[in-house]
Design a protein around this motif. Structure first.
Motif, PDB file in Angstrom:
ATOM      1  N   SER A  43      -1.568   6.408   1.045  1.00 53.49           N
ATOM      2  CA  SER A  43      -0.501   7.224   0.530  1.00 53.49           C
ATOM      3  C   SER A  43       0.732   7.328   1.234  1.00 53.49           C
ATOM      4  O   SER A  43       0.344   6.868   2.701  1.00 53.49           O
ATOM      5  CB  SER A  43      -1.262   8.747   0.585  1.00 53.49           C
ATOM      6  OG  SER A  43      -0.306   9.554   0.073  1.00 53.49           O
ATOM      7  N   SER A  44       1.670   7.789   1.170  1.00 51.66           N
ATOM      8  CA  SER A  44       2.792   7.826   2.179  1.00 51.66           C
ATOM      9  C   SER A  44       2.830   9.302   2.604  1.00 51.66           C
ATOM     10  O   SER A  44       3.947   9.774   3.315  1.00 51.66           O
ATOM     11  CB  SER A  44       4.269   7.385   1.376  1.00 51.66           C
ATOM     12  OG  SER A  44       4.369   8.252   0.244  1.00 51.66           O
ATOM     13  N   ALA A  45       2.317  10.271   1.839  1.00 44.28           N
ATOM     14  CA  ALA A  45       2.045  11.629   2.051  1.00 44.28           C
ATOM     15  C   ALA A  45       0.509  12.230   2.202  1.00 44.28           C
ATOM     16  O   ALA A  45       0.079  12.712   1.064  1.00 44.28           O
ATOM     17  CB  ALA A  45       2.831  12.556   1.198  1.00 44.28           C
ATOM     18  N   PRO A  46       0.018  12.083   3.405  1.00 44.49           N
ATOM     19  CA  PRO A  46       0.354  11.707   4.673  1.00 44.49           C
ATOM     20  C   PRO A  46       0.294  10.232   4.649  1.00 44.49           C
ATOM     21  O   PRO A  46      -0.323   9.592   3.903  1.00 44.49           O
ATOM     22  CB  PRO A  46      -0.382  12.272   5.545  1.00 44.49           C
ATOM     23  CG  PRO A  46      -1.517  12.395   4.925  1.00 44.49           C
ATOM     24  CD  PRO A  46      -1.458  12.554   3.471  1.00 44.49           C
ATOM     25  N   PRO A  47       1.276   9.510   5.400  1.00 45.61           N
ATOM     26  CA  PRO A  47       1.122   8.139   5.843  1.00 45.61           C
ATOM     27  C   PRO A  47      -0.364   7.551   6.224  1.00 45.61           C
ATOM     28  O   PRO A  47      -0.535   8.078   7.244  1.00 45.61           O
ATOM     29  CB  PRO A  47       2.371   7.891   6.669  1.00 45.61           C
ATOM     30  CG  PRO A  47       2.858   9.037   6.892  1.00 45.61           C
ATOM     31  CD  PRO A  47       2.192  10.129   6.306  1.00 45.61           C
ATOM     32  N   SER A  48      -1.052   6.777   5.299  1.00 43.84           N
ATOM     33  CA  SER A  48      -2.309   6.650   5.747  1.00 43.84           C
ATOM     34  C   SER A  48      -2.562   5.101   5.064  1.00 43.84           C
ATOM     35  O   SER A  48      -2.101   4.638   4.053  1.00 43.84           O
ATOM     36  CB  SER A  48      -3.185   7.718   4.958  1.00 43.84           C
ATOM     37  OG  SER A  48      -2.681   7.949   3.653  1.00 43.84           O
TER      38      SER A  48
END
Ligand SMILES: Cc1cc2nc3c(=O)[nH]c(=O)nc-3n(C[C@H](O)[C@H](O)[C@H](O)COP(=O)(O)O)c2cc1C
Length: 170
Positions: A43-48
């Protein structure tokens, strides 16, 4: 599930072309590293990011104990590094292949990688022989050119790059 199923699973996975990475960790004054293709963004939210790591691999326990790791995405001409960290060399000799440095936090990263992505371990889920580890990204180093080393059909090959200074026959 029989032998045929297992063979078909292996055959199918050989068709899943994957970018080649080296995952690194540092624990109790030692560096650890392992070649891995089972890496993907979450995911980019959170960056992972997530990685699937065999619990029998030397990297597994130090990574979990230290709570941090780095994903180094290899360039097309770095198959020698992939082989070394894929088990050709014992762990302590692997870091003599390639130009390795330490981050401010002490994590080993490959100076000449396409990208080095630094993660704090957020979640470890055991599944079968492996752990699925999810890392929250804390820092990223990205180099100029896109020219990925890929693993497909049991061998290294070269992905389409941005075409700048890169034609690397393997
Ligand atoms: C191209 C390639 C991709 C690999 N991908 C993974 C992976 O995603 N996860 C994993 O646990 N092992 C993977 N391996 C196997 C490990 O790299 C190998 O078992 C490990 O380096 C052995 O380290 P050790 O001797 O320190 O335990 C891969 C090996 C190669 C050559």
């Amino acid at each position: 599930m029989g032998e045929r199923f297992e063979a078909d699973f292996r055959k199918a996975m050989r068709r899943l072309a994957s970018a080649v990475t080296v995952i690194t960790a540092a624990h109790a004054g030692r560096r650890h590293g392992m070649t891995a293709t089972a890496v993907t963004s979450v995911s980019s939210a959170p960056p992972s990011l997530l990685a699937c790591i065999n619990r029998a691999a030397g990297l597994h326990d130090p990574l979990v104990a230290s709570g941090r790791f780095c994903i180094n995405i290899l360039y097309a001409d770095q198959s020698e590094i992939a082989e070394a960290f894929g088990g050709k060399l014992p762990n302590d000799e692997r870091f003599s292949v390639g130009a390795w440095a330490a981050s401010a936090g002490g994590l080993p990263f490959l100076r000449e990688a396409q990208a080095s992505i630094f993660c704090d371990l957020d979640l470890v889920t055991p599944y079968g022989t492996h752990s699925v580890v999810i890392g929250r990204i804390s820092d990223i180093l990205v180099a100029g050119h896109v020219a990925p080393l890929l693993y497909q059909d049991g061998r290294y090959t070269v992905g389409l790059g941005d075409g700048i200074d890169w034609v690397v026959p393997i």
